[in-house]
Enzyme design. Structure first.
Site, short mmCIF file in Angstrom:
data_model
loop_
_atom_site.label_atom_id
_atom_site.label_comp_id
_atom_site.label_asym_id
_atom_site.label_seq_id
_atom_site.Cartn_x
_atom_site.Cartn_y
_atom_site.Cartn_z
N ASP A 82 0.80 -1.30 -0.07
CA ASP A 82 0.21 0.14 -0.09
C ASP A 82 0.75 1.10 0.08
OD1 ASP A 82 -2.44 1.25 0.38
OD2 ASP A 82 -2.38 1.41 2.25
N HIS A 220 -9.30 4.63 -2.70
CA HIS A 220 -8.55 4.86 -1.30
C HIS A 220 -9.55 5.52 -0.36
CE1 HIS A 220 -4.29 3.60 -2.07
NE2 HIS A 220 -4.87 3.33 -3.34
N GLY A 221 -9.24 5.55 0.98
CA GLY A 221 -10.02 6.44 1.85
C GLY A 221 -11.52 5.98 1.94
N ILE A 265 -9.48 -0.12 3.01
CA ILE A 265 -10.24 0.41 4.30
C ILE A 265 -9.02 0.06 5.26
CG2 ILE A 265 -12.06 -0.27 5.91
CD1 ILE A 265 -13.67 -1.14 3.49
P1 13P Z 1 -9.25 4.98 5.31
O1 13P Z 1 -8.16 5.87 6.16
O2 13P Z 1 -10.43 5.43 4.68
O3 13P Z 1 -9.41 3.64 6.08
O4 13P Z 1 -8.24 4.43 3.57
C1 13P Z 1 -7.32 3.53 3.77
C2 13P Z 1 -6.36 3.52 2.29
O5 13P Z 1 -6.73 4.23 1.46
C3 13P Z 1 -5.23 2.67 2.55
O6 13P Z 1 -4.43 2.92 1.36
O1 G3H Z 2 -3.03 5.06 3.39
C1 G3H Z 2 -2.78 4.76 4.57
C2 G3H Z 2 -2.96 3.68 5.22
O2 G3H Z 2 -4.06 3.85 6.16
C3 G3H Z 2 -1.78 3.05 5.74
O3 G3H Z 2 -1.57 4.00 6.94
O4 G3H Z 2 0.88 4.66 6.22
O5 G3H Z 2 -0.12 4.94 8.75
O6 G3H Z 2 0.41 2.46 7.76
P1 G3H Z 2 -0.02 4.05 7.34
ZN ZN Z 3 -4.53 4.85 0.57
#
Ligand code: 13P
Ligand code: G3H
Ligand code: ZN
Length: 321
Positions: A82, A220-221, A265
């Site tokens: 990610d 995302h998000g 998520i």
């Molecule tokens: P959220 O912060 O909405 O859970 O999104 C997670 C995400 O996009 C990880 O790449």
């Molecule tokens: O997009 C971000 C994800 O929620 C991962 O978050 O970089 O704090 O592990 P992190």
């Molecule tokens: Zn993300």
């Protein structure tokens, strides 16, 4: 059962018109909660690991934990990087056997984003690894509507459909994360802000019209930041703001039907885990056995994942299609 390839999961999700949950993993309890919920509901799943997760847990621990989860379950499981921020990090994960990686150079100008993504794609494709990239910026409630950089800004922070076509063709990425007013965390929108789902439809159509087929898009998000979780956290001593806001589940459903094949998520898992831990800590201040609060936290995350895969993403029941 070994890992299942991201490519195979995408193909089946597009055909079956459901979305894959891409849940962030940082530790054993989160992993168990996600995989057990998906196993019981017979859902394919993508486990995603951020750079921060690798720094927190150590890549070897995460790899071994996932190996354990895979050996104890029967469902298809893919592993994804990610928000990889460099070619080197993506290469490391490809070499470790991740089935997909995200290269996030969305902060760079268009041509530079293409160049970095193309470099990752050229390497990844030699190892049959799927590459996700992002075009446009994720924005959020830190900006005001209409203001430079804001969710409703006209200054170009959203993904532009024609640019998405050019980007995919020139970079060779296999899936595209879109910026349609989405953002990370627990404070996504202010006032009347919301996702631009009309734009999502236009992006999907532009890719289709350009001959790129039923191209996989990524949201995302996508946490919905349930009010009851924020309230529970605050009831047991938390201090979250009153302005927490997520993506309504109805909007995620529309995004799913419009072709968001992968839905990310993380925040909702964090909220569920924190709510459960705070409850135990407050109600049993003498407790100091970590299993007594991590156990309930695992159950709460599992219930949340079950709800997402059954009621929102509709991938439950599709593990063995
Ligand atoms: P959220 O912060 O909405 O859970 O999104 C997670 C995400 O996009 C990880 O790449
Ligand atoms: O997009 C971000 C994800 O929620 C991962 O978050 O970089 O704090 O592990 P992190
Ligand atoms: Zn993300």
């Amino acid at each position: 059962m070994p890992l299942t390839h991201t490519r195979e999961l995408f193909a089946k999700a597009l055909k079956g018109k459901y979305a894959l949950g891409a849940f962030n993993v940082n530790n054993m309890e989160l992993l168990q909660a996600i995989v057990e919920a998906c196993e019981e509901e017979k859902a394919p799943v993508m486990l995603q690991i951020s750079k921060g997760a690798r720094q927190y847990a150590n890549p070897v621990y995460l790899k071994k934990l996932i190996e354990a989860a895979v050996s104890l379950s029967t469902i298809p499981i893919a592993v994804h990087l990610d928000h990889g921020d460099t070619f080197e990090l993506c290469k490391e994960c490809i070499d470790e056997g991740f089935t997909s990686v995200m290269i996030d150079a969305s902060h760079e100008p268009f041509e530079k984003n293409v160049e970095i993504t193309r470099k990752v794609a050229e390497y990844a494709h030699k190892y049959n690894c799927v590459v996700e990239s992002e075009l446009g910026h994720l924005v959020g409630a830190q900006f005001d509507e209409g203001e430079e950089g804001g969710a409703h800004s006209v200054s170009g922070h959203y993904t532009v459909p024609e640019e998405a076509v050019k980007f995919v063709k020139e970079s060779g990425c296999d899936s595209l994360a879109v910026a349609i007013g989405n953002s990370h965390g627990a404070y996504k929108f202010k006032g009347t802000q919301h996702l631009d789902l009309g734009r999502l439809k236009l992006i999907k159509k532009a890719l289709m019209d350009a001959g790129l087929g039923d191209y996989p898009l990524v949201l995302h998000g996508a946490s919905s930041v349930p009010k009851e979780l924020a309230e529970e956290i605050n009831k047991y001593g938390g201090k979250l703001g009153t302005d927490t806001a997520g993506v309504p589940e109805a909007d995620i459903e529309v995004a799913r039907r419009t072709g968001c094949t992968k839905v990310n998520i993380d925040t909702d898992l964090r909220l569920a885990m924190t709510a459960a831990i705070r409850k135990v800590m407050t109600e049993n201040p003498k407790e100091f056995d970590p299993r007594k609060y991590l156990g309930p936290a695992r159950i709460k995350v599992k219930d949340l994942v079950r709800h997402k895969i059954k009621d929102v993403l509709c991938c439950a029941g599709h593990a063995f299609d």
